[in-house]
Design an enzyme around this catalytic site. Structure first.
Site, mmCIF file in Angstrom:
data_model
loop_
_atom_site.group_PDB
_atom_site.id
_atom_site.type_symbol
_atom_site.label_atom_id
_atom_site.label_comp_id
_atom_site.label_asym_id
_atom_site.label_seq_id
_atom_site.Cartn_x
_atom_site.Cartn_y
_atom_site.Cartn_z
ATOM 1 N N SER A 185 0.903 -1.243 0.128
ATOM 2 C CA SER A 185 -0.021 0.023 0.046
ATOM 3 C C SER A 185 0.879 1.336 0.113
ATOM 4 O O SER A 185 0.425 2.457 -0.460
ATOM 5 C CB SER A 185 -0.946 0.060 1.173
ATOM 6 N N HIS A 213 -5.686 -3.399 -2.937
ATOM 7 C CA HIS A 213 -5.181 -2.208 -4.006
ATOM 8 C C HIS A 213 -5.172 -3.106 -5.389
ATOM 9 O O HIS A 213 -4.733 -2.339 -6.445
ATOM 10 C CB HIS A 213 -3.957 -1.647 -3.778
ATOM 11 N N LYS A 245 -12.054 0.868 -2.014
ATOM 12 C CA LYS A 245 -11.094 1.647 -2.878
ATOM 13 C C LYS A 245 -11.453 1.594 -4.145
ATOM 14 O O LYS A 245 -12.152 2.238 -4.683
ATOM 15 C CB LYS A 245 -9.630 0.759 -2.577
HETATM 16 C C1 LIG Z 1 -6.942 0.030 3.184
HETATM 17 C C2 LIG Z 1 -6.337 -1.691 3.259
HETATM 18 C C3 LIG Z 1 -6.883 -2.262 4.268
HETATM 19 C C4 LIG Z 1 -8.115 -1.875 5.171
HETATM 20 O O1 LIG Z 1 -9.217 -2.050 4.445
HETATM 21 P P1 LIG Z 1 -10.368 -0.790 4.851
HETATM 22 O O2 LIG Z 1 -11.583 -1.545 4.125
HETATM 23 O O3 LIG Z 1 -10.238 0.291 4.452
HETATM 24 O O4 LIG Z 1 -10.611 -1.284 6.244
HETATM 25 C C5 LIG Z 1 -6.449 -3.466 4.323
HETATM 26 N N1 LIG Z 1 -5.184 -3.952 3.750
HETATM 27 C C6 LIG Z 1 -4.672 -2.878 2.944
HETATM 28 C C7 LIG Z 1 -3.421 -3.420 2.175
HETATM 29 C C8 LIG Z 1 -5.147 -1.753 2.796
HETATM 30 O O5 LIG Z 1 -4.585 -0.747 1.838
#
Ligand SMILES: *Cc1c(COP(=O)(O)O)cnc(C)c1O
Length: 391
Positions: A185, A213, A245
């Protein structure tokens, strides 16, 4: 006054954070999520959101959410296992399973909760967790819970399959669980999933993949990182995907074998002890999933914008990490310099967040540029023109 003293202690810690330049604050957006974010009446070009396909503000998804809210009400009323699992929840789980190619999927309110359910449920006393050093904070917290359950935890150097293999070979754990981000991330690079999958097979381990992602962005129809690498929906793999996302809504899912999903449903504490997401979220996701599956044009646009940004920033004073995804980190190094650069861009109407330790390793403070299909080519040009001027 003891209560005042309690707060004075916290205030002192906050002052220490501020002195180190590490305190945080939020900005209030006066517009929906999109390429433009209105903040304090100013229109900012938004390179901060994870809205890779530009779906967060999509009117059709918002309409689907409104329709589902009118049909199913605002709340689900209980956890999934008690009485909160409604038809829209069931439908989206089946849709996500079919889309990712796994027999079953389980929906969660957030990706954070999904990750907290998986690793500590799979790994307890006598078991071992093997985690990439740069895994997301939610996976690290999940790992700590597994440790509290009696599992041993080992972290291997980032994307180092050879180091992982040595750890696996040396382990006599009853159950082995490999845990990795698929797309990291803060770096945007991909895990070597084919090598990790091969190691999982050779050492009879589970492979837990966090595709926050990659889902919606990578692979045919945006089916995610496993599909990108042509990996099978193996019964030793658990795939987590977030839906806030690229999918532009919110929530998350875990896909896997029917048995593994039933196991999570029965034992995953962050699945069991929380209210099911509003049914309208599931209704919105059904629309979003369709737009993702039909979204080749959006993904083409996204990858065109990514290539344009990388071309434009090549040879700049600050190096871009070699990321093939929508996350494009520009390494500045020094914390204060990264914040100053982010601030200078802000003053030019460009919103690009600075990311500092402890989120990233010391000495690698960076600008985390998020590219979206919503960006126009001219938006990308504005960003690299500004960066060139500031360099
Ligand atoms: C954003 C993210 C999460 C958490 O997901 P949410 O739905 O925002 O709680 C978990 N793992 C990674 C790699 C992320 O980037």
């Amino acid at each position: 006054m003891p209560a005042d003293r309690l707060n004075a202690e916290l205030a002192t810690e906050l002052e220490e954070l501020a002195a180190a330049g590490l305190n945080r604050r939020r900005r209030v957006l006066e517009s929906r999520c999109g390429r433009i974010a209105t903040v304090d009446g100013r229109e900012m070009l938004n390179f901060a959101a994870n809205d890779y396909l530009g779906l967060a503000g999509n009117p059709a998804i918002a309409q689907a959410m409104a329709d589902a809210a009118l049909a199913w009400g605002a709340g689900s009323g209980a956890s999934h296992l008690v009485s909160g699992h409604l038809v829209p929840h069931e439908t989206i789980e089946q849709g996500l399973a079919a889309f990712t190619g796994f027999p079953r999927a389980l929906s969660f309110s957030t990706g954070y909760l999904a990750n907290l359910a998986v690793t500590p449920t799979l790994a307890g006393r006598g078991d071992a967790v093997f985690a990439d050093k740069l895994n997301h904070a939610s996976l690290i917290d999940a790992m700590q819970l597994a440790k509290a359950n009696g599992a041993t935890v080992q972290r291997y150097p980032h994307n180092d399959a050879a180091a992982l293999e040595r750890l696996l070979a040396a382990s006599d754990a009853r159950r082995k669980v490999i845990v990795t981000d698929a797309v990291f991330s803060m770096d945007g690079d991909l895990a070597p999933l084919p090598a990790l999958f091969e190691l999982a097979e050779r050492h009879d381990a589970w492979l837990v993949v966090d595709d926050a992602h990659g889902f919606g962005v990578l692979g045919p129809q945006g089916r995610g990182s496993l599909a990108h690498f042509h990996l099978p929906a193996s019964p030793r793999v658990l795939l987590m995907g977030t839906l806030g996302k690229a999918a532009g809504v919110g929530g998350a899912f875990v896909a896997g074998s029917a048995t593994a999903i039933d196991y999570l449903l029965n034992k995953g504490r962050s699945y069991i002890f929380t209210t099911a997401a509003p049914p309208a979220v599931a209704g919105a996701l059904a629309c979003s999933l369709q737009l993702i599956a039909d979204g080749d044009a959006l993904r083409r646009r996204l990858f065109e914008r990514i290539a344009r940004l990388r071309d434009g920033l090549a040879g700049l004073r600050w190096p871009l990490l070699p990321s093939p995804t929508a996350i494009q980190p520009l390494i500045v190094g020094d914390n204060a310099a990264a914040v100053a650069l982010s601030q200078a861009l802000w003053e030019r109407g460009l919103w690009v967040p600075a990311i500092r330790p402890p989120t990233v390793p010391k000495g690698t403070a960076r600008l985390r540029i998020s590219v979206s299909a919503a960006h126009e080519a001219a938006d990308i040009d504005r960003l690299f023109d500004a960066l060139k001027e500031l360099a």
